[in-house]
Design an enzyme around this catalytic site. Structure first.
Site, PDB file in Angstrom:
ATOM      1  CD  GLN A  23      -2.042   1.155   3.522  1.00  0.00           C
ATOM      2  OE1 GLN A  23      -3.608   0.107   3.340  1.00  0.00           O
ATOM      3  NE2 GLN A  23      -2.380   2.009   3.574  1.00  0.00           N
TER       4      GLN A  23
ATOM      5  CB  SER B 214       3.071   7.182   4.378  1.00  0.00           C
ATOM      6  OG  SER B 214       1.628   7.074   5.464  1.00  0.00           O
TER       7      SER B 214
ATOM      8  CB  SER C 102       5.038  -2.961   5.623  1.00  0.00           C
ATOM      9  OG  SER C 102       4.368  -2.233   7.028  1.00  0.00           O
TER      10      SER C 102
ATOM     11  CD  GLU D  55      -5.177   1.569   9.244  1.00  0.00           C
ATOM     12  OE1 GLU D  55      -4.685   1.577   9.869  1.00  0.00           O
ATOM     13  OE2 GLU D  55      -6.444   2.687   9.662  1.00  0.00           O
TER      14      GLU D  55
ATOM     15  CD  GLU E 209      -0.258  11.392  20.452  1.00  0.00           C
ATOM     16  OE1 GLU E 209       0.240  11.387  19.232  1.00  0.00           O
ATOM     17  OE2 GLU E 209       0.115  11.104  20.987  1.00  0.00           O
TER      18      GLU E 209
END
Lengths: 415, 377
Positions: free
Chosen positions: A135, A138, A170, A253, A381
């Protein structure tokens, strides 16, 4: 209130159990048991190869990607059946790591957005482990704010030309295909200018470099794109609707339900139970007990929260974002436990020297690797924001970049 | 797997919630808080009439015999409204002790009164400050009469009788310790109410001076029976704590949605959101641990001791955390007498001590986990 299977579930469980008993690679059992933390390595052979063999066997037996439709290599199972499978597969689950992102996140996106030909071509080999997917979301300047990504795609005839950089991918180096979100229009607000594609990771112009992490290990990659050509037919969803497609991935997820996250608690309990100090066993120390007790109840609390989620699945309900507490609780606990274990070792806790390290240096490794558990897959967060907004119903943050064209959003902090 | 309460039990919860919303208002709680009475008598009567006091007491002894899961459901609702009644003393402690260790005659004598609410019981255990341990028990029984001072005794001023933990001999050993039923309205009993951080529950000092004592359970099994009673009570109190923690979280959430500052609801600030998210996490962990303990309690599982200690620790931490942070979310208004935040803050800190302090329960948990580990190896 009980932990019993329904008759239907019990029947399924016994079917799973007997298949696993007859087919699992038992020669790897003891090694897999020990591989409790971090990326696994096996003395018996190449992990990726052994993982592919187990996945292939599962696929042949009809036990791959259980919740997928049969025509795409799945079994058409219910969510609770998948959880039962996962419980019964036990330690062999660890061999599923290379396929987790492809099957858990990329597969569902293909299922929702790809046409029939694409689904028939790509889903079955993804299920059987013959092809691995990664994937590519990011970026160095788009972490928690992933919609702020800057990798560009420009239309050129029936193709798109991609330039930019992805990070924290990954398995990019052993992946065959990648799911890629890019900016196709920088002149509109950030969420509206994105599009989703998939691509062959061997395409010309794709360069994969391992990242050396703060821990010294290399488990992730940077992926660079230089004039990479992607045919328009590999687009998933409409141009400009890539954000909605990405959300489908992120929602999946939840795939991780029931698999359990590493807390470090079993390790610290065993360690304190066996460690002798000059005042007697460490576990008899008042301060040690107090910490162990708190960690024990957080660990059991997570376990039984998962049981409650499984019960909801068993009733046919869809679990919601409540599940984000697992990662939030486990991540910081892992770090606290590691730091505490080193303190118990005194000045020698600093050592990872082969001759002098304590319990194979497992807590030293944990200290150095645990910061990532509070960041990867959503920072602490971000998880708290999800709980606050989606569980407790608090208002979203005020977004100063919401209606601003992407290319007008400020990019510099201190001028 | 059905790791949840049944539909019937959820109906009972809804019924209890409706009843308490009407009868146990903030105004009612404040009557006791401000010393107008030692407990809410009309609420107590109402709870008895609905049969809530006797849900876990068998029918033959005056209860409805529904079970302990039902009692957990009711405990959670009582915790949500910081009910100012001697429910824990009379039901989780006294009734449980008699059901666990009593003879048939004792059950017939005491349980119907507890189930109907006409009689109130309690446990007279502590003897001043310090950690709960056999060595701390000095009260002595000789010739069927008990002498010694117990403090604090929860609901000691209200109760009709107490289960008193006292020594039957003077060897100094744990096996000297026994449980006794003592009539608090009879001779040789002197009691006075004590001020506490949570005036919504009565605390008292009781001086026994040759008060007639009736043995409960075997004379050499007092301490082990006591720990079993405390384990059972810990599960039920954990549900009160979970109820209180979730109510505190709701209060904080509601306030954060309504209160405006800097031109926006304070709940839109991440600093406030994250406080509330952490409250949700601790309340959720506590609820899950409490469910496991409820299962262990209702099935008399061998895992009850460990599960009860885990539930106790988790729920104590969660209620203290949520009640404290609820005040923080409210800011200055949360520290006024007028707002209800302090009722939860007081209750959370009082419940944290009532069955013995944290260190006692941490020892219980770690020792039991260690035993299980050794047995498994």
């Amino acid at each position: 209130m009980n932990f019993d299977d329904t008759p239907q579930e019990a029947k399924f469980r016994s079917e799973v159990r007997s298949w696993i008993a007859a087919n699992a690679p038992k020669e790897l059992e003891s090694e897999l048991k020990e591989a409790s933390l971090g990326r696994i390595k096996l003395k018996s052979g190449d992990v990726l190869q052994l993982s592919k063999e187990w996945q292939k066997k599962k696929a042949k037996g009809g036990w791959a990607c259980l919740q997928w439709p049969k025509e795409y290599g799945g079994r058409g199972s219910t969510p609770i059946e998948r959880v039962i499978w996962q419980q019964e597969e036990g330690i062999y689950n660890k061999l599923g790591a290379p396929f987790l992102i492809g099957q858990g996140m990329c597969g569902p996106v293909l299922m929702t957005y790809a046409n029939d030909d694409v689904k028939k071509r790509y889903l079955p080999p993804l299920a059987s482990g013959d092809e691995i997917w990664c994937q590519l979301f990011s970026e160095p300047s788009a972490g928690s704010d992933v919609a702020g990504l800057r990798t560009r795609a420009e239309k050129d005839g029936n193709d798109w030309i991609v330039n930019g950089q992805k990070i924290w991918t990954s398995g990019a180096h052993y992946s065959d295909y990648g799911l890629l979100v890019v900016r196709t229009d920088p002149n509109v607000p950030k969420h509206q200018g994105l599009s989703m594609f998939f691509l062959d990771m061997k395409s010309p112009g794709v360069e994969i470099r391992p990242i050396k992490q703060a821990s010294g290990a290399s488990e992730f990659n940077e992926v660079y794109f230089t004039n990479v050509r992607i045919p328009d037919k590999q687009r998933l969803g409409n141009v400009g609707e890539g954000w909605n497609v990405a959300l489908t991935t992120l929602m999946n997820e939840r795939y991780a339900i029931g698999s359990g996250v590493a807390t470090g608690f079993p390790e610290i309990f065993d360690y304190c139970n066996s460690l002798m100090t000059e005042d007697g066993p460490a576990i008899d120390d008042r301060a040690v007990r107090s910490k162990l007790a708190t960690w024990a109840t957080r660990t059991s609390g997570l376990k039984y929260t998962t049981y409650r989620t499984i019960s909801a699945l068993s009733r046919g309900e869809r679990p919601g974002p409540e599940n984000s507490i697992g990662k939030l609780v486990a991540g910081s606990m892992l770090q606290e436990i590691a730091t505490f274990a080193l303190d118990l070792q005194g000045a020698a806790g600093v050592l990872v020297d082969n001759d002098q390290k304590e319990v194979a240096g497992q807590f030293q490794k944990m200290v150095l690797s645990s910061p990532s558990s509070r960041i990867a897959g959503g920072t602490d967060e971000v998880m708290r924001n999800i709980i606050a907004e989606r569980v407790l119903g608090l208002p979203g943050d005020i977004r100063v970049d919401k209606d601003v064209p992407f290319n007008k959003i400020p990019t510099k902090g201190r001028a | 797997m059905n790791f949840d309460f049944s539909d019937d039990q959820k109906q009972l919860r809804d019924q209890a919630r409706r009843f308490l919303a009407e009868k146990c208002t903030s105004k009612a709680v404040r009557q006791v808080l401000e010393g107008k009475d030692t407990y809410d008598r009309s609420l107590w009567k109402g709870l008895a009439e609905l049969g809530f006091l006797g849900v876990a007491i068998p029918e033959e002894f005056g209860g409805s015999g529904a079970g302990h899961l039902e009692l957990c459901v009711i405990a959670e609702e009582l915790g949500r409204v910081v009910a100012p009644v001697p429910f824990a003393s009379s039901i989780y402690l006294a009734a449980e002790a008699i059901m666990l260790a009593g003879t048939d005659a004792q059950k017939r004598k005491y349980l119907p009164g507890l189930a109907s609410g006409e009689k109130i019981g309690t446990l007279a255990l502590f003897e001043g400050k310090g950690k709960l341990s056999p060595a701390a028990i000095k009260a002595q029984v000789a010739n069927g009469a008990v002498s010694g001072t117990k403090t604090p005794v929860p609901d000691g001023e209200i109760a009709d009788f107490a289960i008193v933990v006292a020594r039957s001999g003077n060897s100094g050993r744990e096996s000297d310790i026994a449980l006794y039923i003592v009539d608090l309205t009879g001779k040789g009993v002197e009691r006075r109410s004590l001020q506490s951080i949570d005036p919504t529950h009565n605390q008292a000092e009781i001086k026994f001076n040759g008060a007639p004592a009736e043995l409960l359970g075997r004379a050499d099994e007092g301490w082990s029976n006591l720990t079993r009673v405390l384990d059972r009570a810990a599960v039920l109190v954990a549900f009160e704590q979970v109820g209180g923690a979730e109510r505190a979280l709701e209060m904080g959430r509601d306030y954060a949605l309504d209160r405006m500052a800097f031109g926006r609801p304070i709940g839109s600030f991440q600093a406030v959101k994250h406080i509330l998210a952490d409250m949700y996490v601790s309340a959720t962990l506590a609820r899950s641990n409490a469910y496991y303990a409820a299962w262990a309690l209702s099935t008399n599982s061998s895992e009850l001791a460990e599960a009860a200690a885990a539930a106790r620790i988790s729920a104590t931490q969660a209620f203290q955390h949520c009640s404290k942070q609820n005040i923080q979310v409210h800011g200055g208004m949360g520290f006024t007498w007028e707002f209800d935040c302090h009722l939860y803050y007081r209750r959370s800190n009082a419940l944290a001590l009532g069955l013995g302090s944290m260190s006692y329960w941490e020892d219980q948990l770690i020792d039991r986990m260690r035993t299980r580990n050794t047995e498994a190896a």
